[in-house]
Design a protein around this motif. Structure first.
Motif, PDB file in Angstrom:
ATOM      1  N   ALA A  51       0.842  -1.270   0.187  1.00 14.02           N
ATOM      2  CA  ALA A  51       0.040  -0.039  -0.037  1.00 14.02           C
ATOM      3  C   ALA A  51       0.728   1.186  -0.096  1.00 14.02           C
ATOM      4  CB  ALA A  51      -1.037   0.043   1.349  1.00 14.02           C
ATOM      5  N   ALA A  52       0.305   2.554  -0.757  1.00 16.23           N
ATOM      6  CA  ALA A  52       1.138   3.456  -0.596  1.00 16.23           C
ATOM      7  C   ALA A  52       1.322   4.069   0.699  1.00 16.23           C
ATOM      8  CB  ALA A  52       0.245   4.554  -1.640  1.00 16.23           C
ATOM      9  N   PRO A  53       2.443   4.948   0.877  1.00 18.39           N
ATOM     10  CA  PRO A  53       2.717   5.137   2.172  1.00 18.39           C
ATOM     11  C   PRO A  53       1.746   6.389   2.727  1.00 18.39           C
ATOM     12  CG  PRO A  53       4.232   6.068   0.703  1.00 18.39           C
ATOM     13  CD  PRO A  53       3.467   5.099   0.029  1.00 18.39           C
ATOM     14  N   SER A  54       1.060   7.070   2.109  1.00 19.39           N
ATOM     15  CA  SER A  54       0.161   8.077   2.500  1.00 19.39           C
ATOM     16  C   SER A  54      -1.371   7.701   2.410  1.00 19.39           C
ATOM     17  CB  SER A  54       0.350   9.163   1.800  1.00 19.39           C
ATOM     18  OG  SER A  54       0.025   9.228   0.596  1.00 19.39           O
ATOM     19  N   PRO A  55      -2.099   8.121   3.354  1.00 21.63           N
ATOM     20  CA  PRO A  55      -3.542   7.806   3.223  1.00 21.63           C
ATOM     21  C   PRO A  55      -4.036   8.172   1.867  1.00 21.63           C
ATOM     22  CG  PRO A  55      -3.244   8.348   5.423  1.00 21.63           C
ATOM     23  CD  PRO A  55      -1.899   8.582   4.566  1.00 21.63           C
ATOM     24  N   THR A  84      -0.718   0.452   7.330  1.00 15.83           N
ATOM     25  CA  THR A  84      -1.433   1.053   8.340  1.00 15.83           C
ATOM     26  C   THR A  84      -1.634  -0.084   9.483  1.00 15.83           C
ATOM     27  OG1 THR A  84      -3.599   2.155   8.809  1.00 15.83           O
ATOM     28  CG2 THR A  84      -3.660   0.346   7.410  1.00 15.83           C
ATOM     29  N   ILE A  85      -2.221   0.246  10.620  1.00 16.65           N
ATOM     30  CA  ILE A  85      -2.379  -0.473  11.689  1.00 16.65           C
ATOM     31  C   ILE A  85      -4.110  -0.855  11.866  1.00 16.65           C
ATOM     32  CG2 ILE A  85      -0.437  -0.148  12.595  1.00 16.65           C
ATOM     33  CD1 ILE A  85      -1.607   1.497  14.728  1.00 16.65           C
ATOM     34  N   ASN A  95      -0.096   8.854  19.658  1.00 16.51           N
ATOM     35  CA  ASN A  95      -1.087   9.658  20.563  1.00 16.51           C
ATOM     36  C   ASN A  95      -2.264   9.186  21.115  1.00 16.51           C
ATOM     37  OD1 ASN A  95      -2.703   9.116  18.377  1.00 16.51           O
ATOM     38  ND2 ASN A  95      -2.673  11.025  17.470  1.00 16.51           N
ATOM     39  N   GLY A  96      -2.189   7.861  21.151  1.00 13.66           N
ATOM     40  CA  GLY A  96      -3.422   7.313  22.021  1.00 13.66           C
ATOM     41  C   GLY A  96      -4.491   6.874  21.316  1.00 13.66           C
ATOM     42  N   ARG A  97      -4.460   7.156  20.181  1.00 16.04           N
ATOM     43  CA  ARG A  97      -5.911   6.852  19.358  1.00 16.04           C
ATOM     44  C   ARG A  97      -5.665   6.575  17.842  1.00 16.04           C
ATOM     45  NH1 ARG A  97      -7.666  11.189  16.259  1.00 16.04           N
ATOM     46  NH2 ARG A  97      -6.659  13.213  16.573  1.00 16.04           N
ATOM     47  N   LEU A  98      -6.530   5.704  17.195  1.00 17.59           N
ATOM     48  CA  LEU A  98      -6.497   5.074  15.994  1.00 17.59           C
ATOM     49  C   LEU A  98      -6.901   6.367  14.834  1.00 17.59           C
ATOM     50  CD1 LEU A  98      -8.042   1.599  16.197  1.00 17.59           C
ATOM     51  CD2 LEU A  98      -5.397   2.306  15.930  1.00 17.59           C
ATOM     52  N   SER A  99      -6.017   6.440  13.811  1.00 16.37           N
ATOM     53  CA  SER A  99      -6.464   7.367  12.665  1.00 16.37           C
ATOM     54  C   SER A  99      -7.644   7.021  12.089  1.00 16.37           C
ATOM     55  CB  SER A  99      -5.241   7.477  11.813  1.00 16.37           C
ATOM     56  OG  SER A  99      -5.033   6.269  11.119  1.00 16.37           O
ATOM     57  N   GLU A 100      -8.411   7.833  11.217  1.00 15.04           N
ATOM     58  CA  GLU A 100      -9.488   7.459  10.412  1.00 15.04           C
ATOM     59  C   GLU A 100      -9.070   6.315   9.436  1.00 15.04           C
ATOM     60  OE1 GLU A 100     -13.467   7.406   9.412  1.00 15.04           O
ATOM     61  OE2 GLU A 100     -12.457   8.785  10.848  1.00 15.04           O
ATOM     62  N   ASP A 101      -7.988   6.298   8.909  1.00 13.38           N
ATOM     63  CA  ASP A 101      -7.288   5.509   7.934  1.00 13.38           C
ATOM     64  C   ASP A 101      -7.391   3.898   8.581  1.00 13.38           C
ATOM     65  OD1 ASP A 101      -6.043   4.717   5.392  1.00 13.38           O
ATOM     66  OD2 ASP A 101      -4.569   4.353   6.498  1.00 13.38           O
ATOM     67  N   SER A 102      -6.802   3.850   9.821  1.00 16.18           N
ATOM     68  CA  SER A 102      -6.635   2.520  10.419  1.00 16.18           C
ATOM     69  C   SER A 102      -8.181   2.064  10.609  1.00 16.18           C
ATOM     70  CB  SER A 102      -5.986   2.723  11.916  1.00 16.18           C
ATOM     71  OG  SER A 102      -4.462   3.239  11.730  1.00 16.18           O
ATOM     72  N   LEU A 103      -9.093   2.841  11.081  1.00 12.75           N
ATOM     73  CA  LEU A 103     -10.689   2.444  11.319  1.00 12.75           C
ATOM     74  C   LEU A 103     -11.169   1.921  10.080  1.00 12.75           C
ATOM     75  CD1 LEU A 103     -11.824   5.305  13.478  1.00 12.75           C
ATOM     76  CD2 LEU A 103     -11.050   3.086  14.467  1.00 12.75           C
ATOM     77  N   THR A 104     -10.841   2.383   8.878  1.00 13.97           N
ATOM     78  CA  THR A 104     -11.305   2.240   7.736  1.00 13.97           C
ATOM     79  C   THR A 104     -10.811   0.825   7.189  1.00 13.97           C
ATOM     80  OG1 THR A 104     -11.520   4.600   6.993  1.00 13.97           O
ATOM     81  CG2 THR A 104     -11.484   2.776   5.242  1.00 13.97           C
TER      82      THR A 104
END
Length: 274
Positions: A51-55, A84-85, A95-104
């Motif tokens: 996957a590409a390195p940026s969302p 992504t994770i 920072n203690g929370r998942l990014s929108e990309d990780s949730l997707t």
């Protein structure tokens, strides 16, 4: 291991050995390759991903993979660098929370009913930083499969190999338990690495007998090379294997007790390996 992929200026490569069987590239893009491996009686669908390195660059990848997976017939394995994770414990720091990309990404796995095959080895597959203050590690690489594949190969496992020449750890997918043969029954093979040894050319010159039949000379040379490989070159190989094991142990310690001392030691060992 069936294949691997390399990201370089938006290029993706799939490499395989002929003994794996027939391989057909069904579909490919700059972020994935779908290959069908095997015969009509038994087929494996392998999708390797980088996957590409940026969302922004990888937007649309999950939808494209969804179309590919829904169209395949037979067991499916999807593996590679997803960049992504899924969960917070799949990274060190942050920072203690998942990014929108990780949730997707997590939603996509659930919607496709894919199974994370888990792993043996280190927890993280990517890392950056040579000091404790700037060290970051994440599990960006994984292997997923469908339920049919998991049921068919229940003993299949994924191993995270040590970091040696890249900031990503190689992933090794093994379908069945390894069966080790008798080392004494292995056929003689010339090792290309011998050519790099400082004594090899001299050994060949001194060992080759021009006064006898070529077949007989080759047989005698085989005996000499086997002995030399075990007593001389083998020492180099054993030291390399020992060094890799030491690197693996250090990397395991880094995951549990990160320190500048361990990072410096790891870097020193990696330089010795090269």
């Amino acid at each position: 291991m069936l294949g691997g992929c390399v990201w370089q200026e938006w290029s993706l490569w799939l490499l395989w050995r002929e003994e794996v069987g027939e391989l057909e590239v069904v579909k490919s893009s700059d972020q994935y390759i779908h290959a069908r491996i095997g015969s009509r009686t038994e087929v494996i669908n392998l999708i390797v991903v980088y996957a590409a390195p940026s969302p922004n660059r990888r937007s649309g990848l999950w939808a494209a993979l969804e179309d590919v997976i829904r169209d395949v017939v037979g067991p499916v394995f999807v593996g590679g660098d997803f960049n992504t994770i899924m969960r917070l414990d799949e990274r060190s720091g942050g920072n203690g929370r998942l990014s929108e990309d990780s949730l997707t990404f997590g939603d996509w796995i659930n919607n496709m009913s894919l199974i994370d095959m888990s792993f043996n080895g280190n927890q993280f597959t990517w890392k950056r930083g040579k000091t404790e203050n700037n060290f970051v590690a994440k599990r960006l690489d994984r292997v997923l499969c469908c339920a049919q594949a998991r049921l068919k190969w229940q003993e299949a496992k994924v191993s995270h190999l040590p970091f040696l020449a890249s900031d990503h750890a190689p992933l090794y997918l093994q379908f069945t338990p390894e069966v080790k043969g008798n080392a004494y029954r292995r056929p003689f093979r010339f090792e290309a690495a011998w050519l790099q040894h400082i004594e090899f050319q001299e050994l060949i010159g001194a060992s080759w007998n021009r006064d006898i039949d070529t077949r007989e000379a080759l047989t005698k040379l085989e005996v000499t090379l086997r002995k030399w490989n075990k007593e001389v070159f083998g020492n180099v190989q054993r030291r390399k294997e020992e060094l890799v094991m030491e690197i693996k142990e250090i990397q395991e310690k880094i995951e549990h007790e990160l320190s500048d001392e361990l990072l410096v030691k790891e870097w020193s060992f990696l330089r010795s390996l090269r």
